[in-house]
Write a protein that holds these residues in place. Sequence first.
Motif, mmCIF file in Angstrom:
data_model
loop_
_atom_site.group_PDB
_atom_site.id
_atom_site.type_symbol
_atom_site.label_atom_id
_atom_site.label_comp_id
_atom_site.label_asym_id
_atom_site.label_seq_id
_atom_site.Cartn_x
_atom_site.Cartn_y
_atom_site.Cartn_z
ATOM 1 N N PRO A 130 0.864 -1.268 0.050
ATOM 2 C CA PRO A 130 0.067 0.159 0.037
ATOM 3 C C PRO A 130 0.819 1.245 -0.057
ATOM 4 C CG PRO A 130 -0.772 -1.325 1.843
ATOM 5 C CD PRO A 130 0.355 -2.245 1.238
ATOM 6 N N ILE A 131 0.288 2.387 -0.736
ATOM 7 C CA ILE A 131 1.118 3.429 -0.680
ATOM 8 C C ILE A 131 0.182 4.306 0.575
ATOM 9 C CG2 ILE A 131 1.464 6.011 -2.009
ATOM 10 C CD1 ILE A 131 1.125 4.049 -4.554
ATOM 11 N N LYS A 132 1.280 4.948 1.155
ATOM 12 C CA LYS A 132 0.756 5.833 2.203
ATOM 13 C C LYS A 132 1.640 7.163 2.427
ATOM 14 C CE LYS A 132 3.854 3.948 5.912
ATOM 15 N NZ LYS A 132 3.845 3.552 7.316
ATOM 16 N N LEU A 133 1.138 8.084 3.228
ATOM 17 C CA LEU A 133 1.730 9.343 3.069
ATOM 18 C C LEU A 133 3.052 9.140 4.068
ATOM 19 C CD1 LEU A 133 -1.164 11.761 4.404
ATOM 20 C CD2 LEU A 133 0.064 11.550 2.260
ATOM 21 N N ILE A 134 3.948 9.953 3.705
ATOM 22 C CA ILE A 134 5.417 9.753 4.006
ATOM 23 C C ILE A 134 5.521 10.905 5.482
ATOM 24 C CG2 ILE A 134 8.012 10.086 3.975
ATOM 25 C CD1 ILE A 134 7.364 9.673 0.900
ATOM 26 N N GLU A 183 -1.229 -1.071 -15.817
ATOM 27 C CA GLU A 183 -1.594 0.315 -16.108
ATOM 28 C C GLU A 183 -1.952 0.669 -14.650
ATOM 29 O OE1 GLU A 183 -2.475 3.843 -17.601
ATOM 30 O OE2 GLU A 183 -2.137 1.926 -18.841
ATOM 31 N N GLU A 184 -2.477 -0.450 -13.626
ATOM 32 C CA GLU A 184 -2.647 -0.105 -12.279
ATOM 33 C C GLU A 184 -1.162 0.461 -11.475
ATOM 34 O OE1 GLU A 184 -3.882 -2.167 -8.127
ATOM 35 O OE2 GLU A 184 -4.205 -3.314 -10.119
ATOM 36 N N ASP A 185 -0.089 -0.740 -12.199
ATOM 37 C CA ASP A 185 1.203 -0.381 -11.528
ATOM 38 C C ASP A 185 1.811 1.004 -11.940
ATOM 39 O OD1 ASP A 185 1.436 -2.967 -10.353
ATOM 40 O OD2 ASP A 185 1.940 -3.741 -12.318
ATOM 41 N N LEU A 186 1.543 1.512 -13.365
ATOM 42 C CA LEU A 186 2.027 2.832 -13.420
ATOM 43 C C LEU A 186 1.362 3.930 -12.695
ATOM 44 C CD1 LEU A 186 2.398 1.853 -17.437
ATOM 45 C CD2 LEU A 186 4.146 2.139 -15.863
ATOM 46 N N ASP A 187 -0.022 3.629 -12.624
ATOM 47 C CA ASP A 187 -0.785 4.659 -11.913
ATOM 48 C C ASP A 187 -0.168 4.898 -10.299
ATOM 49 O OD1 ASP A 187 -2.353 5.480 -13.875
ATOM 50 O OD2 ASP A 187 -4.105 4.083 -13.185
ATOM 51 N N ARG A 188 0.099 3.487 -9.881
ATOM 52 C CA ARG A 188 0.534 3.774 -8.494
ATOM 53 C C ARG A 188 1.833 4.167 -8.246
ATOM 54 N NH1 ARG A 188 -0.510 0.331 -4.388
ATOM 55 N NH2 ARG A 188 1.571 -0.761 -4.263
ATOM 56 N N GLU A 197 3.109 6.499 -10.444
ATOM 57 C CA GLU A 197 2.899 8.103 -10.490
ATOM 58 C C GLU A 197 2.331 8.777 -9.151
ATOM 59 O OE1 GLU A 197 0.400 11.322 -13.344
ATOM 60 O OE2 GLU A 197 0.148 9.058 -13.724
ATOM 61 N N LEU A 198 1.379 8.143 -8.379
ATOM 62 C CA LEU A 198 1.063 8.460 -7.222
ATOM 63 C C LEU A 198 2.129 8.565 -6.261
ATOM 64 C CD1 LEU A 198 -1.191 9.455 -5.302
ATOM 65 C CD2 LEU A 198 -1.840 7.150 -4.912
ATOM 66 N N LEU A 199 2.943 7.499 -6.175
ATOM 67 C CA LEU A 199 4.128 7.411 -5.034
ATOM 68 C C LEU A 199 4.995 8.369 -5.331
ATOM 69 C CD1 LEU A 199 5.260 5.748 -2.882
ATOM 70 C CD2 LEU A 199 6.256 4.100 -4.735
ATOM 71 N N SER A 200 5.234 8.784 -6.948
ATOM 72 C CA SER A 200 6.176 9.643 -7.118
ATOM 73 C C SER A 200 5.874 11.013 -6.480
ATOM 74 C CB SER A 200 6.492 9.914 -8.556
ATOM 75 O OG SER A 200 5.412 10.224 -9.459
ATOM 76 N N VAL A 201 4.397 11.679 -6.732
ATOM 77 C CA VAL A 201 4.024 13.042 -5.986
ATOM 78 C C VAL A 201 4.206 12.905 -4.490
ATOM 79 C CG1 VAL A 201 1.939 13.916 -5.663
ATOM 80 C CG2 VAL A 201 2.307 13.038 -7.992
ATOM 81 N N GLN A 234 12.277 6.086 2.860
ATOM 82 C CA GLN A 234 13.168 4.909 2.500
ATOM 83 C C GLN A 234 12.216 3.826 1.930
ATOM 84 O OE1 GLN A 234 16.177 5.317 1.808
ATOM 85 N NE2 GLN A 234 16.429 7.187 2.724
ATOM 86 N N ALA A 235 11.330 3.573 2.803
ATOM 87 C CA ALA A 235 10.364 2.520 2.295
ATOM 88 C C ALA A 235 9.650 2.759 0.831
ATOM 89 C CB ALA A 235 9.201 2.286 3.245
ATOM 90 N N ALA A 236 9.309 4.085 0.783
ATOM 91 C CA ALA A 236 8.685 4.736 -0.481
ATOM 92 C C ALA A 236 9.651 4.564 -1.630
ATOM 93 C CB ALA A 236 8.223 5.995 -0.255
ATOM 94 N N LEU A 237 10.758 4.902 -1.419
ATOM 95 C CA LEU A 237 11.853 4.862 -2.418
ATOM 96 C C LEU A 237 12.025 3.217 -2.808
ATOM 97 C CD1 LEU A 237 14.626 7.249 -1.215
ATOM 98 C CD2 LEU A 237 13.090 7.672 -2.951
ATOM 99 N N SER A 238 11.850 2.355 -1.934
ATOM 100 C CA SER A 238 12.007 0.882 -1.967
ATOM 101 C C SER A 238 10.900 0.476 -3.096
ATOM 102 C CB SER A 238 12.210 0.157 -0.969
ATOM 103 O OG SER A 238 12.343 -1.013 -1.052
ATOM 104 N N LEU A 239 9.599 0.932 -2.692
ATOM 105 C CA LEU A 239 8.565 0.630 -3.520
ATOM 106 C C LEU A 239 8.640 1.085 -4.767
ATOM 107 C CD1 LEU A 239 5.660 -0.644 -3.643
ATOM 108 C CD2 LEU A 239 4.798 1.089 -2.417
ATOM 109 N N ALA A 240 8.860 2.322 -4.923
ATOM 110 C CA ALA A 240 9.240 2.896 -6.285
ATOM 111 C C ALA A 240 10.296 2.090 -7.390
ATOM 112 C CB ALA A 240 9.851 4.445 -6.296
ATOM 113 N N GLU A 241 11.125 1.563 -6.313
ATOM 114 C CA GLU A 241 12.299 0.826 -7.280
ATOM 115 C C GLU A 241 11.769 -0.360 -7.732
ATOM 116 O OE1 GLU A 241 15.655 0.552 -4.740
ATOM 117 O OE2 GLU A 241 16.283 2.371 -5.099
ATOM 118 N N ALA A 242 10.549 -0.963 -6.793
ATOM 119 C CA ALA A 242 10.194 -2.295 -7.044
ATOM 120 C C ALA A 242 9.043 -2.104 -8.301
ATOM 121 C CB ALA A 242 9.246 -3.087 -5.847
#
Length: 64
Positions: free
Chosen positions: A8-12, A36-41, A43-47, A19-27
């Motif tokens: 799950p994506i959550k606020l930092i 398409e869902e992965d790409l949307d996730r 994009e949201l994570l990058s914001v 660090q967890a968000a960066l790791s998820l982005a790398e994954a």
Amino acid sequence: MNHNAKTPIKLIKTEDDYQAALSLAEALIALPSPSEEDLDRLELLSVVIEKWEIENDYTFASPN
């Protein structure tokens, strides 16, 4: 921390969250055929990551 594309994506709120968000982005980036869902996730994570970096004055050296 081990992350997969369905984590799950959550606020930092902390450096550990960041660090967890960066790791998820790398994954998500490493997926061979992202949906398409992965790409949307991603994009949201990058914001969320960008918001944290701005609020916490992260600066990166520009390449020469």
